[in-house]
Design a protein around this motif. Sequence first.
Motif, PDB file in Angstrom:
ATOM      1  N   ARG A  21       0.842  -1.190   0.000  1.00 47.24           N
ATOM      2  CA  ARG A  21       0.000   0.000   0.000  1.00 47.24           C
ATOM      3  C   ARG A  21       0.887   1.252   0.000  1.00 47.24           C
ATOM      4  O   ARG A  21       1.962   1.265   0.593  1.00 47.24           O
ATOM      5  CB  ARG A  21      -0.882  -0.001   1.248  1.00 47.24           C
ATOM      6  CG  ARG A  21      -1.834   1.188   1.327  1.00 47.24           C
ATOM      7  CD  ARG A  21      -2.591   1.236   2.652  1.00 47.24           C
ATOM      8  NE  ARG A  21      -3.546   0.172   2.800  1.00 47.24           N
ATOM      9  CZ  ARG A  21      -4.830   0.241   2.458  1.00 47.24           C
ATOM     10  NH1 ARG A  21      -5.312   1.347   1.931  1.00 47.24           N
ATOM     11  NH2 ARG A  21      -5.629  -0.777   2.654  1.00 47.24           N
ATOM     12  N   GLU A  23       2.438   4.619   1.072  1.00 45.70           N
ATOM     13  CA  GLU A  23       2.712   5.238   2.375  1.00 45.70           C
ATOM     14  C   GLU A  23       3.002   6.718   2.151  1.00 45.70           C
ATOM     15  O   GLU A  23       3.479   7.113   1.091  1.00 45.70           O
ATOM     16  CB  GLU A  23       3.911   4.562   3.040  1.00 45.70           C
ATOM     17  CG  GLU A  23       3.675   3.093   3.333  1.00 45.70           C
ATOM     18  CD  GLU A  23       4.929   2.358   3.803  1.00 45.70           C
ATOM     19  OE1 GLU A  23       6.031   2.958   3.804  1.00 45.70           O
ATOM     20  OE2 GLU A  23       4.796   1.166   4.134  1.00 45.70           O
ATOM     21  N   GLU A  54      -4.185  11.722   3.338  1.00 39.99           N
ATOM     22  CA  GLU A  54      -5.072  11.474   4.490  1.00 39.99           C
ATOM     23  C   GLU A  54      -6.512  11.278   4.039  1.00 39.99           C
ATOM     24  O   GLU A  54      -7.218  10.421   4.567  1.00 39.99           O
ATOM     25  CB  GLU A  54      -4.962  12.606   5.513  1.00 39.99           C
ATOM     26  CG  GLU A  54      -3.610  12.679   6.207  1.00 39.99           C
ATOM     27  CD  GLU A  54      -3.202  11.397   6.919  1.00 39.99           C
ATOM     28  OE1 GLU A  54      -4.075  10.673   7.441  1.00 39.99           O
ATOM     29  OE2 GLU A  54      -1.987  11.100   6.938  1.00 39.99           O
ATOM     30  N   SER A  57      -6.726   7.872   2.453  1.00 41.64           N
ATOM     31  CA  SER A  57      -6.585   6.861   3.507  1.00 41.64           C
ATOM     32  C   SER A  57      -7.869   6.698   4.307  1.00 41.64           C
ATOM     33  O   SER A  57      -8.165   5.604   4.799  1.00 41.64           O
ATOM     34  CB  SER A  57      -5.437   7.233   4.448  1.00 41.64           C
ATOM     35  OG  SER A  57      -4.205   7.191   3.762  1.00 41.64           O
TER      36      SER A  57
END
Length: 161
Positions: A21, A23, A54, A57
């Motif tokens: 994933r 980062e 963010e 995510s």
Amino acid sequence: MAEEASNPDTGKENPTFTIRRLEISDKRKGYLELLGQLTVAGPLTDDEFDRRFEEISSYGDDHFICVIEDESSGKIVATGSVMIEKKFLRSCGKVGHIEDVVVDSEFRGKHLGKRVVEFLKTHSKSMGCYKVMLDCSVEKKGFYEKCGLFNKAIQMSKYLD
């Protein structure tokens, strides 16, 4: 959900690639430059990147961006994403929309693009999707057919200024 594999045909001694994933630190590993090999990525400040990271995510596994990192250099050399669409059709089925698949020009021909697509298909299946789909140029059609996809329809779009 990271996978490691050595790839002897890269021309490097025992190269290892890790697929995982995205980062937040991947911006410093060339992620945006890699996207620029696909289309216009545009300059982003660290703050803009962090805010978008963010936001993405916060969608959890419904918006999954994977990357392949060359462990010998720490460089991101391939990426792709999948967004899970929840539908009323097919008894509240789900569809995975694959987007933004790109392999660094220095690493093409090493099956990394196929690994990205397979990883995203597997993720979609684990999320309960009944199919995955993507849009691509005519020039990329053969690549995606090798990944097990087939031509189903015509893509139409309108860019909204």
